[in-house]
Write a protein that holds these residues in place. Sequence first.
Motif, mmCIF file in Angstrom:
data_model
loop_
_atom_site.group_PDB
_atom_site.id
_atom_site.type_symbol
_atom_site.label_atom_id
_atom_site.label_comp_id
_atom_site.label_asym_id
_atom_site.label_seq_id
_atom_site.Cartn_x
_atom_site.Cartn_y
_atom_site.Cartn_z
ATOM 1 N N MET A 1 0.743 -1.171 -0.019
ATOM 2 C CA MET A 1 0.001 -0.046 -0.131
ATOM 3 C C MET A 1 0.857 1.102 0.038
ATOM 4 O O MET A 1 1.991 1.263 0.628
ATOM 5 N N LEU A 2 0.488 2.320 -0.665
ATOM 6 C CA LEU A 2 1.205 3.335 -0.901
ATOM 7 C C LEU A 2 1.352 4.483 0.339
ATOM 8 O O LEU A 2 2.401 5.224 0.712
ATOM 9 N N LEU A 3 0.220 4.027 1.336
ATOM 10 C CA LEU A 3 0.153 5.007 2.500
ATOM 11 C C LEU A 3 1.450 4.856 3.464
ATOM 12 O O LEU A 3 1.846 3.856 3.521
ATOM 13 N N PRO A 4 1.877 5.854 3.957
ATOM 14 C CA PRO A 4 3.054 5.940 4.805
ATOM 15 C C PRO A 4 2.688 5.649 5.952
ATOM 16 O O PRO A 4 1.634 6.007 6.605
ATOM 17 N N GLY A 5 3.671 5.028 6.754
ATOM 18 C CA GLY A 5 3.346 4.586 8.153
ATOM 19 C C GLY A 5 2.068 3.597 8.264
ATOM 20 O O GLY A 5 1.776 2.856 7.470
ATOM 21 N N GLY B 1 -5.672 2.647 -8.192
ATOM 22 C CA GLY B 1 -4.846 1.743 -8.871
ATOM 23 C C GLY B 1 -4.413 2.516 -10.042
ATOM 24 O O GLY B 1 -4.868 3.694 -10.304
ATOM 25 N N PRO B 2 -3.537 1.937 -10.732
ATOM 26 C CA PRO B 2 -2.837 2.428 -11.945
ATOM 27 C C PRO B 2 -3.836 3.356 -13.066
ATOM 28 O O PRO B 2 -3.638 4.364 -13.663
ATOM 29 N N ASP C 1 3.931 2.659 -9.516
ATOM 30 C CA ASP C 1 3.241 1.830 -10.315
ATOM 31 C C ASP C 1 2.116 1.164 -9.989
ATOM 32 O O ASP C 1 1.369 0.553 -10.571
ATOM 33 N N GLU C 2 2.127 1.313 -8.533
ATOM 34 C CA GLU C 2 0.807 0.441 -8.003
ATOM 35 C C GLU C 2 -0.277 1.549 -8.082
ATOM 36 O O GLU C 2 -1.389 1.069 -7.995
ATOM 37 N N GLY C 3 -0.227 2.839 -8.334
ATOM 38 C CA GLY C 3 -1.256 3.631 -8.335
ATOM 39 C C GLY C 3 -0.976 4.884 -7.726
ATOM 40 O O GLY C 3 0.226 5.444 -7.856
ATOM 41 N N ALA C 4 -1.993 5.712 -6.919
ATOM 42 C CA ALA C 4 -1.624 6.738 -6.459
ATOM 43 C C ALA C 4 -2.459 7.161 -5.194
ATOM 44 O O ALA C 4 -3.439 6.342 -4.917
ATOM 45 N N ALA C 5 -2.028 7.948 -4.235
ATOM 46 C CA ALA C 5 -2.827 8.155 -3.079
ATOM 47 C C ALA C 5 -2.795 9.714 -3.005
ATOM 48 O O ALA C 5 -1.754 10.432 -3.003
ATOM 49 N N LEU C 6 -4.035 10.452 -2.567
ATOM 50 C CA LEU C 6 -4.132 11.678 -2.428
ATOM 51 C C LEU C 6 -4.304 11.863 -0.784
ATOM 52 O O LEU C 6 -5.534 11.320 -0.301
ATOM 53 N N LEU C 7 -3.513 12.651 -0.303
ATOM 54 C CA LEU C 7 -3.879 13.009 1.441
ATOM 55 C C LEU C 7 -3.960 14.247 1.449
ATOM 56 O O LEU C 7 -3.690 15.259 0.853
ATOM 57 N N THR C 8 -5.411 14.564 1.981
ATOM 58 C CA THR C 8 -6.028 15.773 2.373
ATOM 59 C C THR C 8 -6.385 15.980 3.599
ATOM 60 O O THR C 8 -6.404 15.113 4.656
#
Length: 247
Positions: free
Chosen positions: A1-5, A32-33, A66-73
């Motif tokens: 998973m892209l999310l940190p921590g 995902g991508p 390459d796994e996709g993206a994450a938007l943190l708000t």
Amino acid sequence: MLLPGSGWEPVSGGESATEVFRRDAVYAKCCGPGGVGELQSERDRVEWLAGTAMPGASVLDWLESDEGAALLTSAVPGVAASELPWSEKLVSSLATALRLLHELPVESCPFERPLAEVVAQAEDVVRRGAVNPDFLTDEWRRVEPSDLLARLHAELPEVAAKADLVVCHGDSCLPNFLFDPNTLECTGAIDVGRLGIADRHTDLALVRAQLADEWSADANSFFAAYGLPPDPHRLNFYHLLDPLTWG
């Protein structure tokens, strides 16, 4: 998973293909991508709206691989309108918030939702047989989606000729407007992935439908507080168009 921590908790709800998580006062939308472009567009809209008079979230981070993206708000304080009981004050505050959004200068908004593109989106959903019947009224469920689309095509020239273009939310459902539960003042708009310049009836039609669905209330007090009488023909057109675009 892209999310940190660690410590991210899944959040349910919403109609998009993204997954939503929360940790403390931060929300994360992940895709995902195939959904990176759409999520990036939402990121850009959140950033733009944060620089206006309309309250909302702020972009905290953007992660992509390459796994996709994450938007943190940032989390917007308050409670969704759909989770509050109906009151004249709440309806008035909702109308004031939407009018504030609609009064943002269109020349400053870099995002557009041309009616032709939205109709083309509905055409694609209908062609793929992907219309969700849960989004349709009882009457519309008894009609073939292709016939519903034909209704829109028949009315399209008149609706397009009357377009009253403003900065629209694009998905102005009650869960997407948050309020202080004590003062009932609007604390912000969320889920702005469809934000852009469009006919104001795009938003007004959804609010009218939501008031009936969530609170069994008519929209007279809302439109009175909004301060501009709507066009019933365009309300009906955009009410029908919206459910055909989700699929």
